[in-house]
Design a protein around this motif. Structure first.
Motif, mmCIF file in Angstrom:
data_model
loop_
_atom_site.group_PDB
_atom_site.id
_atom_site.type_symbol
_atom_site.label_atom_id
_atom_site.label_comp_id
_atom_site.label_asym_id
_atom_site.label_seq_id
_atom_site.Cartn_x
_atom_site.Cartn_y
_atom_site.Cartn_z
ATOM 1 N N ALA A 6 -2.154 -5.061 13.844
ATOM 2 C CA ALA A 6 -0.789 -5.519 14.100
ATOM 3 C C ALA A 6 0.144 -5.166 12.940
ATOM 4 O O ALA A 6 1.355 -5.021 13.134
ATOM 5 C CB ALA A 6 -0.778 -7.024 14.346
ATOM 6 N N ALA A 7 -0.440 -5.030 11.738
ATOM 7 C CA ALA A 7 0.351 -4.655 10.565
ATOM 8 C C ALA A 7 0.579 -3.145 10.488
ATOM 9 O O ALA A 7 1.178 -2.657 9.529
ATOM 10 C CB ALA A 7 -0.343 -5.145 9.296
ATOM 11 N N GLY A 8 0.081 -2.424 11.471
ATOM 12 C CA GLY A 8 0.338 -0.992 11.533
ATOM 13 C C GLY A 8 -0.739 -0.120 10.923
ATOM 14 O O GLY A 8 -0.537 1.085 10.727
ATOM 15 N N LEU A 9 -1.910 -0.708 10.620
ATOM 16 C CA LEU A 9 -2.989 0.070 10.020
ATOM 17 C C LEU A 9 -4.005 0.504 11.065
ATOM 18 O O LEU A 9 -4.189 -0.155 12.089
ATOM 19 C CB LEU A 9 -3.712 -0.754 8.946
ATOM 20 N N GLN A 29 -0.578 8.512 6.275
ATOM 21 C CA GLN A 29 -0.023 9.265 5.144
ATOM 22 C C GLN A 29 1.501 9.212 5.111
ATOM 23 O O GLN A 29 2.117 9.358 4.058
ATOM 24 C CB GLN A 29 -0.490 10.724 5.202
ATOM 25 N N GLU A 30 2.091 8.952 6.268
ATOM 26 C CA GLU A 30 3.554 8.877 6.307
ATOM 27 C C GLU A 30 4.044 7.499 5.913
ATOM 28 O O GLU A 30 5.242 7.242 5.828
ATOM 29 C CB GLU A 30 4.065 9.219 7.728
ATOM 30 N N GLY A 31 3.076 6.543 5.678
ATOM 31 C CA GLY A 31 3.461 5.218 5.202
ATOM 32 C C GLY A 31 3.813 4.256 6.296
ATOM 33 O O GLY A 31 4.393 3.212 6.044
ATOM 34 N N LEU A 34 0.815 -1.208 0.000
ATOM 35 C CA LEU A 34 0.000 0.000 0.000
ATOM 36 C C LEU A 34 0.856 1.268 0.000
ATOM 37 O O LEU A 34 1.850 1.361 0.722
ATOM 38 C CB LEU A 34 -0.922 0.033 1.216
ATOM 39 N N ALA A 35 0.423 2.240 -0.779
ATOM 40 C CA ALA A 35 1.043 3.564 -0.753
ATOM 41 C C ALA A 35 0.609 4.290 0.524
ATOM 42 O O ALA A 35 -0.353 3.879 1.182
ATOM 43 C CB ALA A 35 0.602 4.355 -1.985
ATOM 44 N N PRO A 36 1.297 5.372 0.921
ATOM 45 C CA PRO A 36 0.812 6.166 2.047
ATOM 46 C C PRO A 36 -0.648 6.565 1.838
ATOM 47 O O PRO A 36 -1.035 6.993 0.751
ATOM 48 C CB PRO A 36 1.738 7.390 2.019
ATOM 49 N N GLY A 37 -1.458 6.379 2.885
ATOM 50 C CA GLY A 37 -2.887 6.658 2.769
ATOM 51 C C GLY A 37 -3.666 5.535 2.116
ATOM 52 O O GLY A 37 -4.888 5.649 1.933
ATOM 53 N N GLY A 38 -2.993 4.432 1.777
ATOM 54 C CA GLY A 38 -3.653 3.318 1.109
ATOM 55 C C GLY A 38 -4.627 2.584 2.019
ATOM 56 O O GLY A 38 -4.485 2.587 3.242
#
Length: 258
Positions: A183-186, A255-257, A140-144
């Motif tokens: 857990a994946a940071g989303l 947004q920072e990825g 995913l891109a930042p903001g994905g």
């Protein structure tokens, strides 16, 4: 109990797959609309349908969205992807790969990063959901955004009892999928949507006999026929009416990825 491999199940079902899902003229447009709305899709987004099958939902999303970049239809079954057409529509690009292939970077994609992806009723085929979802989020891109659409832990389908019991044994819990995305940071959230289905009883029995759900491929022919007889007794009404309820687990990358 007879078990069949998932890829073989869908290879055999490819020719008639669409007719099993277009049993309600409103269903595909409704679901495609909910997917596009949940993901907040924009025409400029680079989008992938993971486990797309014949592209039923990707085709409808593309019709609504009019994407500037073709939607990627990612599926391990070549037979299913061939149903996109030859050549496929210009707004859809078939990619023969599994969710695991994409997560591990083994799939050759035309986009460096994706802005949005969805997995509709395919996450239960993944052997290690936590690992695979983490790998997918890396694409995913930042903001994905990633959307997992799945059935809840219990369903109210007019199936035979053994099938309903086995479903509950095999179906992942949506709350677990939400935890994997976190857990994946989303940022992750879990909601539900529901659509009322009305299907001719004999047509539905035919769908069960054709094993329209991969779950049904775990039953032998004789078990399926016995189950249909049980359904005939339990559901004498000519038209079956029941809720089709789905869990929508949405994950968003910052947004920072990260």
């Amino acid at each position: 109990m007879e078990r069949r491999d998932v890829r073989g199940h869908y290879e055999g079902l490819a020719a008639e797959y669409d007719e099993h899902w277009v049993y309600d003229s409103n269903y595909v447009p409704w679901m495609a609309g909910r997917i596009a709305e949940a993901l907040q899709l924009d025409p400029a987004d680079r989008v992938a349908d993971i486990g797309s099958g014949t592209g039923l939902f990707a085709r409808e999303v593309a019709r609504r969205l009019k994407p500037l970049h073709p939607i990627l239809c990612v599926d391990p079954s070549e037979a299913m992807l061939r149903r996109l057409g030859s050549p496929p529509p210009p707004d859809l690009t078939p990619i023969v790969a599994s969710a695991e292939d994409l997560a591990e970077g083994r799939a050759d994609l035309p986009y460096e990063k994706l802005d949005a992806m969805w997995l509709k009723e395919s996450v239960h085929h993944v052997a290690d959901p936590a690992h695979t979802l983490r790998g997918l989020t890396d694409q995913l891109a930042p903001g994905g955004r990633v959307l997992v659409v799945m059935l809840p832990a219990t369903i109210r389908y007019p199936l035979f009892e053994a099938a309903l019991v086995r479903f509950e044994e095999l179906q992942p819990d949506p709350t677990g999928i939400e935890q994997h995305l976190r857990a994946a940071g989303l940022e992750a959230s879990l909601t539900h949507v529901e659509h009322e289905l009305r299907i001719d009883r004999d047509k539905y029995f035919g769908m069960v006999r054709a094993r329209y759900m991969s779950l049904l491929s775990t039953f032998t022919d004789s078990e399926i026929e016995k189950g249909i007889e049980e359904m005939r007794v339990s559901h004498p009404e000519p038209v079956l009416v029941f809720p089709d309820r789905f869990a929508f687990i949405l994950g968003r990358r910052g947004q920072e990825g990260t």
